[in-house]
Design an enzyme around this catalytic site. Structure first.
Site, PDB file in Angstrom:
ATOM      1  CG  ASN A  23      39.857  50.207  26.454  1.00 40.19           C
ATOM      2  OD1 ASN A  23      40.679  49.672  25.714  1.00 40.19           O
ATOM      3  ND2 ASN A  23      40.201  50.811  27.588  1.00 40.19           N
ATOM      4  NE  ARG A  94      44.944  41.641  31.113  1.00 37.79           N
ATOM      5  CZ  ARG A  94      44.823  40.617  31.927  1.00 37.79           C
ATOM      6  NH1 ARG A  94      45.843  39.842  32.161  1.00 37.79           N
ATOM      7  NH2 ARG A  94      43.692  40.369  32.546  1.00 37.79           N
ATOM      8  CG  ASP A 126      41.345  36.310  40.234  1.00 41.81           C
ATOM      9  OD1 ASP A 126      41.757  37.179  39.432  1.00 41.81           O
ATOM     10  OD2 ASP A 126      40.998  36.585  41.395  1.00 41.81           O
ATOM     11  CG  LEU A 127      37.987  38.932  39.639  1.00 41.45           C
ATOM     12  CD1 LEU A 127      38.029  40.451  39.623  1.00 41.45           C
ATOM     13  CD2 LEU A 127      37.217  38.441  40.858  1.00 41.45           C
ATOM     14  CB  ILE A 328      43.055  50.491  38.756  1.00 37.75           C
ATOM     15  CG1 ILE A 328      42.004  51.554  39.093  1.00 37.75           C
ATOM     16  CG2 ILE A 328      42.472  49.384  37.871  1.00 37.75           C
ATOM     17  CD1 ILE A 328      40.746  51.069  39.750  1.00 37.75           C
ATOM     18  NE  ARG A 398      48.524  47.532  22.989  1.00 33.96           N
ATOM     19  CZ  ARG A 398      48.283  47.377  24.279  1.00 33.96           C
ATOM     20  NH1 ARG A 398      49.251  47.510  25.151  1.00 33.96           N
ATOM     21  NH2 ARG A 398      47.091  47.073  24.706  1.00 33.96           N
TER      22      ARG A 398
HETATM   23  C1  UD1 Z   1      40.380  47.460  30.981  1.00 35.16           C
HETATM   24  C2  UD1 Z   1      40.901  48.376  29.903  1.00 35.16           C
HETATM   25  C3  UD1 Z   1      42.140  49.121  30.384  1.00 35.16           C
HETATM   26  C4  UD1 Z   1      41.861  49.819  31.715  1.00 35.16           C
HETATM   27  C5  UD1 Z   1      41.259  48.859  32.718  1.00 35.16           C
HETATM   28  C6  UD1 Z   1      40.821  49.538  34.013  1.00 35.16           C
HETATM   29  C7  UD1 Z   1      40.246  47.227  27.875  1.00 35.16           C
HETATM   30  C8  UD1 Z   1      40.649  46.478  26.667  1.00 35.16           C
HETATM   31  N1  UD1 Z   1      41.208  47.593  28.729  1.00 35.16           N
HETATM   32  O1  UD1 Z   1      41.387  46.480  31.212  1.00 35.16           O
HETATM   33  O2  UD1 Z   1      42.510  50.071  29.402  1.00 35.16           O
HETATM   34  O3  UD1 Z   1      43.080  50.324  32.230  1.00 35.16           O
HETATM   35  O4  UD1 Z   1      40.101  48.212  32.160  1.00 35.16           O
HETATM   36  O5  UD1 Z   1      39.935  50.557  33.757  1.00 35.16           O
HETATM   37  O6  UD1 Z   1      39.074  47.528  28.051  1.00 35.16           O
HETATM   38  N2  UD1 Z   1      41.814  41.850  38.070  1.00 35.16           N
HETATM   39  C9  UD1 Z   1      41.918  40.727  38.866  1.00 35.16           C
HETATM   40  N3  UD1 Z   1      41.352  39.564  38.406  1.00 35.16           N
HETATM   41  C10 UD1 Z   1      40.708  39.486  37.206  1.00 35.16           C
HETATM   42  C11 UD1 Z   1      40.594  40.649  36.424  1.00 35.16           C
HETATM   43  C12 UD1 Z   1      41.161  41.821  36.874  1.00 35.16           C
HETATM   44  O7  UD1 Z   1      42.503  40.769  39.925  1.00 35.16           O
HETATM   45  O8  UD1 Z   1      40.222  38.400  36.874  1.00 35.16           O
HETATM   46  C13 UD1 Z   1      42.435  43.120  38.523  1.00 35.16           C
HETATM   47  C14 UD1 Z   1      43.539  43.565  37.562  1.00 35.16           C
HETATM   48  O9  UD1 Z   1      44.756  42.912  37.863  1.00 35.16           O
HETATM   49  C15 UD1 Z   1      43.593  45.042  37.827  1.00 35.16           C
HETATM   50  C16 UD1 Z   1      42.137  45.389  38.134  1.00 35.16           C
HETATM   51  O10 UD1 Z   1      41.488  44.164  38.462  1.00 35.16           O
HETATM   52  O11 UD1 Z   1      44.392  45.309  38.947  1.00 35.16           O
HETATM   53  C17 UD1 Z   1      41.415  46.057  36.980  1.00 35.16           C
HETATM   54  O12 UD1 Z   1      41.431  45.222  35.855  1.00 35.16           O
HETATM   55  P1  UD1 Z   1      40.263  45.186  34.785  1.00 35.16           P
HETATM   56  O13 UD1 Z   1      39.179  46.120  35.156  1.00 35.16           O
HETATM   57  O14 UD1 Z   1      39.915  43.763  34.536  1.00 35.16           O
HETATM   58  O15 UD1 Z   1      41.019  45.755  33.501  1.00 35.16           O
HETATM   59  P2  UD1 Z   1      41.041  45.168  32.043  1.00 35.16           P
HETATM   60  O16 UD1 Z   1      39.693  44.696  31.658  1.00 35.16           O
HETATM   61  O17 UD1 Z   1      42.193  44.239  31.900  1.00 35.16           O
END
Ligand code: UD1
Length: 425
Positions: A23, A94, A126-127, A328, A398
């Protein structure tokens, strides 16, 4: 199709070396887009996801050399083009969407397929988009694509409703080249964010506050090439720490930062697992009378969601009741039904799982439903009586470097075989 076969019930003993963090390296490779000069990543983990992000960059005309022997990745983005990465590649992972911020910063525009959902939930973006818009980017989402355009990125104050790791990284990558100052509040504090900021700063960016919930980014005009060695993988380390606990064995896990695995150490200690810290390694002693615990996943420095499945496997083998609450991701209990096939006693109630430890898990035929679920099934197999056959192991590849080889080295009976071999057995 390959499977992993585990013959459980054996004690483990010895040392396991942890690889660099998946990550960390994924956003770091994406951020190389920001410079014309060469970037070199040392001690890169040779993982499927790393190959995918490199392929995404190659779609953009990046010249990448992956030296598997020395684990060095050299990236030359001097002839980068404003191409559209293949939809099939972006769907595969992703994290491909992490190229958006850097591409918009470099070309003022970019079009990429929507990353979509995955097995653990809908995972919106969205964020990320809210952050880009705040920097002046015009964003359009439609027909399965995200299209972004900006004449000049402008720094701004951005408050994230949730400390999303990916959104923080993507916005950071766009903001480093914006005019003026950007503040990201309620930013993610994960060690991988700190590592990305360190890499970007070595390229000439000005990022202050990484590792806190407030990032200050002062825009610069150009970035230079850089050489970087990513941090070690705290989730891989945690997975091997649980391997010691679930087999009631003693293992030395090498290449771990204590700071990064604090929440995992705290829970294992509460379970009565012995933990001894020695510079960059941790000796884990699971040969004790273990107690159940309750766990709630939280953004860093809380307990990582990426260790939830592995801890569930462990709790299945510990007498008494433990409760895991997943805050999460909305759908991250797919491994529970696979663990139940192995004799686990788990009840799901919304975002919580109630786990009643059983005397013995029993080997069974199961499927990895996602990366960490797959790791949890290997762990369960190590702690179970009999033979566990795990399918869909591409998920595991992966994110874990040579997991079966590392486990074999410390005494596990574990093999990777292809489907045709299974018929012969
Ligand atoms: C990253 C990690 C993943 C880990 C996760 C949480 C990488 C490549 N992957 O994923 O292994 O499980 O952090 O620690 O680093 N969300 C929204 N809107 C957004 C973005 C996120 O609602 O625009 C929500 C997601 O649906 C989820 C939560 O926020 O429920 C956490 O997501 P996020 O921290 O963004 O995880 P990733 O970056 O996808």
């Amino acid at each position: 199709m390959e499977k992993i076969i585990v013959n459980g019930g054996r004690k483990l003993c010895g040392e396991v070396e942890i690889s660099s963090a998946k990550n960390s390296i994924l956003p770091i490779i994406a951020s190389s887009i920001l410079t014309n000069e060469k970037c070199i990543i040392e001690n890169a983990p040779m993982l499927e996801d790393v190959f995918v992000i490199c392929e995404v960059l190659e779609n953009l005309n990046s010249k990448i050399n992956i030296d598997k022997e020395s684990r060095m990745i050299t990236i030359d983005n001097s002839n980068l083009k404003l191409n559209e990465p293949s939809h099939n590649l972006v769907r595969k992972m992703r994290a491909s969407f992490l190229t958006m911020g850097a591409m918009v910063a470099r070309f003022g525009e970019f079009k990429i397929s929507l990353p979509g959902g995955c097995n653990i939930g809908s995972r919106p973006i969205d964020l990320h988009l809210k952050g880009f818009k705040a920097l002046g980017v015009q964003v359009e989402v439609g027909y399965g694509y995200v299209e972004a355009k900006v004449s000049k990125l402008k720094g701004n104050n951005i408050y994230l409703d949730f400390p999303s790791v990916g959104a923080t990284e993507n916005i950071m990558m766009a903001a480093v080249m914006a005019e003026g100052e950007t503040i990201i509040e309620n930013a993610a504090e994960e060690p991988e964010i700190v590592d990305l900021a360190k890499f970007l700063n070595s390229m000439g960016a000005k990022i202050i506050g990484a590792g806190t919930d407030k990032l200050r980014i002062i825009g610069v005009n150009r970035l230079n090439g850089a050489r970087h060695r990513p941090i070690y993988d705290r989730i891989e380390a945690g997975t091997f720490m649980v391997a010691a606990a679930i087999t009631r064995s003693k293992l030395k896990v090498i290449n771990v930062s204590e700071e990064h695995v604090k929440p995992i150490i705290a829970k294992l200690t509460e379970m009565n697992v012995g933990i001894e810290i020695d510079k960059n390694s941790i000796i884990v002693d699971g040969d004790r009378d273990l107690k159940p615990v309750d766990i709630k996943t939280m953004p860093y420095p809380g307990f990582p969601t990426d260790m939830q499945a592995q801890m569930m496997a462990l709790l299945c083998t510990v007498k008494g009741t433990g409760v895991i609450t997943e805050t999460i991701f909305e759908n991250r209990f797919m491994h529970a039904s696979e663990l139940k096939r192995m004799g686990a006693n788990i009840k799901l109630d919304g975002r919580s799982a109630i786990i009643e430890g059983v005397e013995h898990l029993t080997g069974a035929e199961v499927k990895a439903t996602d990366l960490r679920a797959g790791a949890a099934l290997i762990l369960a197999g190590l702690g179970a009586d009999g033979c566990t056959k795990i399918g869909d192991i591409y998920h595991i590849d992966r994110g874990y470097v040579d997991i079966e080889k590392k486990l074999k080295k410390v005494g596990a009976q574990i093999e990777r075989i292809s489907e045709s071999d299974i018929k012969v057995v």
